[in-house]
Design a protein around this motif. Structure first.
Motif, mmCIF file in Angstrom:
data_model
loop_
_atom_site.group_PDB
_atom_site.id
_atom_site.type_symbol
_atom_site.label_atom_id
_atom_site.label_comp_id
_atom_site.label_asym_id
_atom_site.label_seq_id
_atom_site.Cartn_x
_atom_site.Cartn_y
_atom_site.Cartn_z
ATOM 1 N N ASP A 39 -10.961 -1.295 -2.704
ATOM 2 C CA ASP A 39 -11.252 -2.655 -1.937
ATOM 3 C C ASP A 39 -12.440 -2.230 -1.010
ATOM 4 N N ALA A 40 -13.662 -2.293 -1.172
ATOM 5 C CA ALA A 40 -14.826 -1.866 -0.407
ATOM 6 C C ALA A 40 -15.270 -2.994 0.499
ATOM 7 N N GLY A 41 -14.487 -3.953 1.000
ATOM 8 C CA GLY A 41 -14.668 -4.734 2.011
ATOM 9 C C GLY A 41 -15.821 -5.991 1.852
ATOM 10 N N PHE A 42 -16.010 -6.079 0.571
ATOM 11 C CA PHE A 42 -16.983 -7.275 0.203
ATOM 12 C C PHE A 42 -16.225 -8.724 0.197
ATOM 13 N N THR A 43 -16.966 -9.700 0.083
ATOM 14 C CA THR A 43 -16.593 -10.853 0.105
ATOM 15 C C THR A 43 -17.381 -11.819 -1.151
ATOM 16 N N CYS A 44 -17.345 -12.907 -1.378
ATOM 17 C CA CYS A 44 -18.026 -13.768 -2.392
ATOM 18 C C CYS A 44 -18.840 -14.924 -1.788
ATOM 19 N N PRO A 45 -19.832 -15.247 -2.414
ATOM 20 C CA PRO A 45 -20.677 -16.365 -2.012
ATOM 21 C C PRO A 45 -20.029 -17.572 -1.907
ATOM 22 N N ASN A 46 -19.044 -17.793 -2.929
ATOM 23 C CA ASN A 46 -18.323 -19.258 -2.750
ATOM 24 C C ASN A 46 -16.890 -19.056 -1.894
ATOM 25 N N ARG A 47 -16.848 -17.973 -1.100
ATOM 26 C CA ARG A 47 -15.992 -17.812 -0.113
ATOM 27 C C ARG A 47 -16.381 -18.058 1.465
ATOM 28 N N ASP A 48 -17.622 -17.404 1.501
ATOM 29 C CA ASP A 48 -18.164 -17.438 2.802
ATOM 30 C C ASP A 48 -19.056 -18.596 3.412
ATOM 31 N N GLY A 49 -19.311 -19.400 2.350
ATOM 32 C CA GLY A 49 -19.971 -20.856 2.701
ATOM 33 C C GLY A 49 -21.485 -20.541 2.184
ATOM 34 N N THR A 50 -21.944 -19.515 1.594
ATOM 35 C CA THR A 50 -23.169 -19.530 1.067
ATOM 36 C C THR A 50 -23.530 -20.453 -0.139
ATOM 37 N N LYS A 51 -22.440 -20.553 -0.834
ATOM 38 C CA LYS A 51 -22.545 -21.646 -1.764
ATOM 39 C C LYS A 51 -21.246 -22.400 -1.768
ATOM 40 N N ALA A 52 -20.136 -22.105 -1.400
ATOM 41 C CA ALA A 52 -19.090 -22.994 -1.282
ATOM 42 C C ALA A 52 -17.934 -22.301 -0.268
ATOM 43 N N THR A 53 -16.830 -22.909 -0.212
ATOM 44 C CA THR A 53 -15.688 -22.048 0.690
ATOM 45 C C THR A 53 -14.376 -22.172 -0.346
ATOM 46 N N GLY A 54 -13.555 -21.210 -0.097
ATOM 47 C CA GLY A 54 -12.040 -21.354 -0.799
ATOM 48 C C GLY A 54 -12.153 -20.408 -1.931
ATOM 49 N N GLY A 55 -13.210 -19.896 -2.476
ATOM 50 C CA GLY A 55 -13.328 -19.436 -3.692
ATOM 51 C C GLY A 55 -12.775 -19.967 -4.807
#
Length: 312
Positions: free
Chosen positions: A28-44
């Motif tokens: 786990d390198a500590g990244f996130t996703c653009p559909n989690r952080d609000g860039t494209k969406a939230t909630g994943g």
């Protein structure tokens, strides 16, 4: 593909690249996703809960080197003289500037007995600069890019809150292969809204991509996800009646796949405390044996419907 085996296995594919025993070490390198952080969406994605596949030693507060050392201790009793592939698994592992990726990946490759890396990511989380760097990295070490494809249908990708379309996947995989980077795809069978015809049709689309390795697994309803809420509310039904129904679908899917794609996985099992459905109680090894026996009993092989499918 071995003449005695009904499908081209990932283990057979690896034997042409490595000698001895290999173990993947999830990181786990500590990244996130653009559909989690609000860039494209939230909630994943509606099906995703990363706790379902992170091993106990994965902790993004620890350095890459420490996670690798903890992982080695975790697997220490399995085989002597083990070599390792550092598996950047959690979330989207190219969702950062190149400078950050370089630090993470180089740290992993510098670890003793690590002979390569696998980078799990999304097709909308790569660009030319990132792929150029990873392409250079792949000239001196084993590197495999593992893309979450999930579905080839845009309607499904919208339904699961994926945040990109299939054209994005096609472009990312083509650009990755153009740089001679090994490509792996990940797809899920049984996603909401997909019937048997749609699931089988995806074998055609996937076979036309420059995929070296493919991971397939059944839909899982996992606690803490949007899909779990929909399931408990009766908005979503589980798509497979039992394990045999899934095996039957999977056999038909494999028969339509290009025979040169190595198949790494057919079923996934998250921890029982998180799993809502399906509760088949069949371990991976036994599942693989039942799948193989089904294909051998009926004289089926990976890709035996591939040519006719391409002509159809």
């Amino acid at each position: 593909m071995s003449p005695t085996e009904p499908f081209f296995s990932y283990s057979e594919w690896l034997k042409h690249r490595f000698s001895g025993k290999l173990q993947k070490l999830p990181i786990d390198a500590g990244f996130t996703c653009p559909n989690r952080d609000g860039t494209k969406a939230t909630g994943g994605c509606v099906f995703c809960n990363n706790k379902a596949f992170n091993t106990s030693y994965c902790d993004s507060s620890h350095s890459i080197s420490r996670q690798i050392e903890n992982g080695k201790k975790f697997y220490a009793d399995k085989y002597p003289d083990m070599k390792y592939l550092a598996y950047f698994q959690a979330y989207s592992n190219t969702y950062a500037p190149v400078e950050v990726l370089r630090q993470r990946f180089e740290e992993a490759l510098a670890a003793e007995d690590v002979v390569g890396i696998i980078i799990a990511t999304r097709p909308d989380c790569v660009n030319e600069e990132i792929l150029d760097y990873i392409g250079t990295l792949s000239t001196r070490s084993f590197v495999m890019m593992e893309y979450g494809i999930e579905s080839t249908f845009d309607s499904t990708l919208r339904r699961i809150n994926r945040g990109h379309d299939f054209a994005c996947t096609v472009n990312a995989m083509n650009e990755t292969a153009r740089r001679r980077i090994i490509t792996c795809g990940h797809t899920i069978l049984g996603l909401p809204g997909e019937d048997e015809h749609m699931m089988l049709e995806q074998a055609r689309a996937l076979s036309q991509l420059p995929i070296d390795v493919l991971k397939i697994h059944q839909l899982q309803i996992i606690r803490g996800t949007t899909l779990a809420n929909e399931f408990s509310s009766g908005l979503v039904a589980y798509p497979f009646a039992d394990v045999e129904a899934y095996i039957s679908l999977l056999v038909s899917f494999i028969r339509r796949l290009r025979p040169t794609i190595a198949l790494e996985r057919f079923v996934s099992q998250c921890p029982n405390g998180l799993l809502i459905a399906p509760k088949w109680g069949v371990k991976n090894q036994l599942f693989n044996q039942r799948l193989k026996e089904n294909m051998q009993r009926n004289g089926y092989r990976q890709g035996d419907l591939y040519d006719s499918q391409m002509k159809g």
